[in-house]
Design an enzyme around this catalytic site. Structure first.
Site, PDB file in Angstrom:
ATOM      1  N   GLU A   1     -10.261 -14.612   4.414  1.00 12.95           N
ATOM      2  CA  GLU A   1     -11.000 -13.344   4.402  1.00 12.95           C
ATOM      3  C   GLU A   1     -11.885 -13.355   3.161  1.00 12.95           C
ATOM      4  O   GLU A   1     -11.421 -13.116   2.051  1.00 12.95           O
ATOM      5  CB  GLU A   1     -10.057 -12.141   4.371  1.00 12.95           C
ATOM      6  CG  GLU A   1     -10.831 -10.837   4.530  1.00 12.95           C
ATOM      7  CD  GLU A   1      -9.946  -9.609   4.445  1.00 12.95           C
ATOM      8  OE1 GLU A   1     -10.370  -8.551   4.941  1.00 12.95           O
ATOM      9  OE2 GLU A   1      -8.847  -9.690   3.880  1.00 12.95           O
TER      10      GLU A   1
ATOM     11  N   ALA B   1     -12.191  -4.653  -1.715  1.00 17.45           N
ATOM     12  CA  ALA B   1     -11.438  -5.206  -2.845  1.00 17.45           C
ATOM     13  C   ALA B   1     -11.679  -6.704  -3.003  1.00 17.45           C
ATOM     14  O   ALA B   1     -10.756  -7.478  -3.244  1.00 17.45           O
ATOM     15  CB  ALA B   1      -9.959  -4.917  -2.667  1.00 17.45           C
TER      16      ALA B   1
ATOM     17  N   HIS C   1      -5.419   3.984   5.912  1.00 15.76           N
ATOM     18  CA  HIS C   1      -6.661   3.350   6.342  1.00 15.76           C
ATOM     19  C   HIS C   1      -7.288   4.049   7.550  1.00 15.76           C
ATOM     20  O   HIS C   1      -8.514   4.029   7.696  1.00 15.76           O
ATOM     21  CB  HIS C   1      -6.404   1.883   6.695  1.00 15.76           C
ATOM     22  CG  HIS C   1      -6.264   0.992   5.509  1.00 15.76           C
ATOM     23  ND1 HIS C   1      -5.114   0.941   4.751  1.00 15.76           N
ATOM     24  CD2 HIS C   1      -7.135   0.114   4.936  1.00 15.76           C
ATOM     25  CE1 HIS C   1      -5.280   0.077   3.770  1.00 15.76           C
ATOM     26  NE2 HIS C   1      -6.496  -0.444   3.854  1.00 15.76           N
TER      27      HIS C   1
ATOM     28  N   ASN D   1     -12.579  -0.132   9.024  1.00 10.75           N
ATOM     29  CA  ASN D   1     -12.592  -0.289   7.570  1.00 10.75           C
ATOM     30  C   ASN D   1     -13.565  -1.384   7.163  1.00 10.75           C
ATOM     31  O   ASN D   1     -13.619  -2.448   7.789  1.00 10.75           O
ATOM     32  CB  ASN D   1     -11.188  -0.603   7.047  1.00 10.75           C
ATOM     33  CG  ASN D   1     -10.203   0.521   7.339  1.00 10.75           C
ATOM     34  OD1 ASN D   1      -9.242   0.343   8.089  1.00 10.75           O
ATOM     35  ND2 ASN D   1     -10.442   1.676   6.756  1.00 10.75           N
TER      36      ASN D   1
ATOM     37  N   ASP E   1      -2.493  -6.072   6.559  1.00 10.92           N
ATOM     38  CA  ASP E   1      -3.447  -6.274   5.457  1.00 10.92           C
ATOM     39  C   ASP E   1      -2.738  -6.016   4.126  1.00 10.92           C
ATOM     40  O   ASP E   1      -3.324  -5.507   3.172  1.00 10.92           O
ATOM     41  CB  ASP E   1      -4.668  -5.363   5.607  1.00 10.92           C
ATOM     42  CG  ASP E   1      -5.821  -5.741   4.674  1.00 10.92           C
ATOM     43  OD1 ASP E   1      -5.851  -6.900   4.224  1.00 10.92           O
ATOM     44  OD2 ASP E   1      -6.655  -4.871   4.372  1.00 10.92           O
TER      45      ASP E   1
ATOM     46  N   ALA F   1      -7.415  -1.130  -1.667  1.00 12.16           N
ATOM     47  CA  ALA F   1      -7.247  -2.571  -1.865  1.00 12.16           C
ATOM     48  C   ALA F   1      -6.102  -3.089  -1.015  1.00 12.16           C
ATOM     49  O   ALA F   1      -5.011  -3.349  -1.503  1.00 12.16           O
ATOM     50  CB  ALA F   1      -7.009  -2.874  -3.342  1.00 12.16           C
ATOM     51  N   GLY F   2      -6.345  -3.235   0.278  1.00 12.40           N
ATOM     52  CA  GLY F   2      -5.264  -3.648   1.150  1.00 12.40           C
ATOM     53  C   GLY F   2      -4.255  -2.526   1.303  1.00 12.40           C
ATOM     54  O   GLY F   2      -4.530  -1.361   1.017  1.00 12.40           O
TER      55      GLY F   2
END
Length: 390
Positions: free
Chosen positions: A125, A136, A247, A215, A270, A305-306
């Site tokens: 990713e 992030a 999310h 997202n 994630d 961030a995840g």
């Protein structure tokens, strides 16, 4: 009943054809040996529990205070173990944006764990993503998806690259999608500023996954539908969804299911290193993340961030918050990602001949209570008593 043979009796089984109450599942060695039949002395009594296939996570970066991006095998093992204890019996290790040579070294370490049977593959990713939608990921490390650079990472994975997330609107994006499709690697659209038309081009070029849909991509506008509509409407695309309540609003997840159907949804975590841990500071690749009240955000800038999600929580939310049927949830957590990985003949369903990868949940609360991988209890197996008589 020998140590390598056992049977679970009285459970609700979520099978590909439907939900069966009070049935029997037999295990021999590392495989499911059979379904149905009468209980026999020594069977484990699972009355009040529901058995589902082990979860399959296509997209996870860390957990248990460790990260797949560390380049350290012991840390990668800790991540895999943490998510295994939460029901994820098959996992793909996701990296985050870094220097190409660093990512290649990480891939070499992770490939050894694939070869050892710990991981099911590698997902890159970044760094081939949009500056405008980088989330992030460190902006200064982003690169255009030049096919030669993309191929360098794929080759570093020694045949174990399963997926590459990229922004198809960037120079080289569509050519890289075509190359990945030719190589048998999933090309995923994500962290993208692409419009509707360019996203359709990417799908035609061979992109088959939407990385955490909604997202890190433009939203839906009535005159500019953007990538979300293109990805949702095409039957060739599987969409990842993060069902952590942070999310995505529950109604958005419902919208995705209503449009794509469970057969095109893969529920993912994630997750970063804080999954399975508490609040605090954690690394995410070269960045620092603060977790507060279970929500992970970059220390600088505050971007999400995840997640700190584990798939047992995603399972429970899908049933209790979204009201999805057990078969729908199991399809998205197990069968769909198994098919994407080309492993549907081995995992993803409670069927004779497949690996005995199981998650056991309380039938009333949907809380995870036990996990089995390859026929061996990982957690919770000692809570089930053998029956004395048939």
């Amino acid at each position: 009943m020998t140590a390598d043979r056992l049977a679970l009796t009285g459970a609700r089984l979520v099978l590909p054809g439907g939900v069966v109450e009070g049935d029997r599942l037999a295990v021999e060695g590392d495989r499911i040996a059979g379904l149905g039949g009468s209980a026999t002395p020594g069977d484990l009594d699972l009355s009040g529990y529901t058995v589902v296939p082990g979860f399959v996570d296509l997209h996870v970066h860390g957990g248990g205070g460790a990260s797949y991006s560390s380049g350290i095998a012991e840390e990668a093992l800790q991540v895999a173990r943490t998510h295994l204890e939460h029901g994820t019996t098959t996992t793909v290790a996701s990296t985050v944006t870094g220097e190409i040579d660093d990512l290649a070294r990480q891939a070499s370490v992770l490939s050894e764990l694939v070869e050892d049977g710990v991981l099911a593959g590698i997902h890159f990713e970044g760094p081939f993503i949009s500056h405008n939608r980088c989330g992030a990921h460190r902006p200064d490390l982003l690169r255009d998806p030049d096919p030669a650079l993309v191929r360098k990472l794929v080759d570093a994975a020694r045949g174990h690259a399963r997926m590459v997330t990229l922004a198809p609107e960037l120079p080289g994006g569509l050519d890289s999608v075509r190359m990945l499709a030719d190589l048998g690697v999933i090309a995923a659209v994500g962290h993208t500023d692409s419009d509707y038309a360019k996203t359709l081009e990417a799908i035609e070029a061979g992109a088959t996954v939407a990385t955490h849909l909604f997202n890190a991509m433009p939203g839906i506008a009535h005159r500019a539908p953007g990538p979300i509509v293109a990805l949702l409407e095409d039957e060739r695309v599987t969409v990842e969804l993060i069902n952590d309540g942070v999310h995505l609003h529950p109604s958005v997840l419902d919208l995705a299911y209503g449009t794509a159907g469970a057969a095109r949804v893969a529920l993912i975590t994630d997750a970063m290193g804080a999954a399975g841990m508490g609040d605090g500071l954690y690394p995410l690749g070269p960045l620092q993340v603060e977790v507060k009240d279970g929500v992970a955000r970059l220390v600088e800038g505050g971007a999400i961030a995840g997640s700190t999600l584990t798939l047992d929580v995603a399972f429970k939310r899908a049933v209790t918050v979204n009201g999805l049927g057990l078969n729908q949830v199991v399809e998205s957590l197990s069968a769909v990602p198994a098919r994407l990985l080309g492993l549907a003949d081995r995992i993803g369903g409670l069927e004779p001949g497949k690996l005995a990868d199981l998650a056991v949940v309380d039938s009333a609360t949907y809380d995870l209570v036990a996990v089995m991988r390859h026929g061996e209890w990982i957690t919770g197996g000692d809570r089930f008593a053998p029956i004395a008589t048939a």
